[in-house]
Design a protein around this motif. Structure first.
Motif: not given
Length: 155
Positions: A132-147
């Motif tokens: 999946v082609k994502l921007s870093i911001e999209e990855l941040e949102k979609a991954s629900k990352f901790e930090k």
């Protein structure tokens, strides 16, 4: 099944149209880069570790590998990857398709700073022939990352 879970997860963020399925394997960084037509460093590989019997995922750039001392400084334990045959059971995706989308409940996701050198990255999407082609911001949102963490070194 895992691909469908990842796709459903990405649909919540209106990102399902970014998913690519290939007629060839994209299970390794090299295969994914060739299938997509990008540099291997732009592949966002998701590594699965175990800490106190709980799985965690760390998304890193394709040209990076875990630095043991940085990992230990961040997580206060030695880096121990999940055994190959247990990844699908513990994470929800098999090796080659591991990604931070549509994973089992309770898994913490971390993003490594090695990804920050790119505007666009390509994580897997639950199968060994997808990305999946994502921007870093999209990855941040979609991954629900901790930090964000800094646990890698260039290969």
């Amino acid at each position: 099944m895992a691909f469908e879970k990842a796709k459903e997860h990405l649909k919540k963020y209106n990102l399902e149209d970014r998913i690519k399925e290939f007629d060839v394997s994209s299970a390794t960084v090299e295969e994914a880069a060739k299938a997509i037509g990008c540099n291997g460093a732009e592949i966002a590989k998701t590594l699965a570790f175990i800490i106190e019997d709980k799985p965690i995922l760390i998304v890193v750039s394709g040209d990076s590998k875990i630095n043991s001392s940085k990992y230990k400084a961040e997580f206060f334990t030695k880096a121990k990857m999940i055994d190959f045959e247990k990844v699908e059971e513990l994470v929800g995706h098999a090796v080659g398709g591991v990604c931070p989308f549509g994973i089992n409940d309770g898994i913490k996701v971390y993003l490594d700073t090695s990804l920050k050198k790119f505007n666009i990255i390509y994580p897997a999407c639950g199968s060994s022939n997808s990305a999946v082609k994502l921007s870093i911001e999209e990855l941040e949102k979609a991954s629900k990352f901790e930090k964000w963490v800094d646990v890698c070194k260039d290969m």
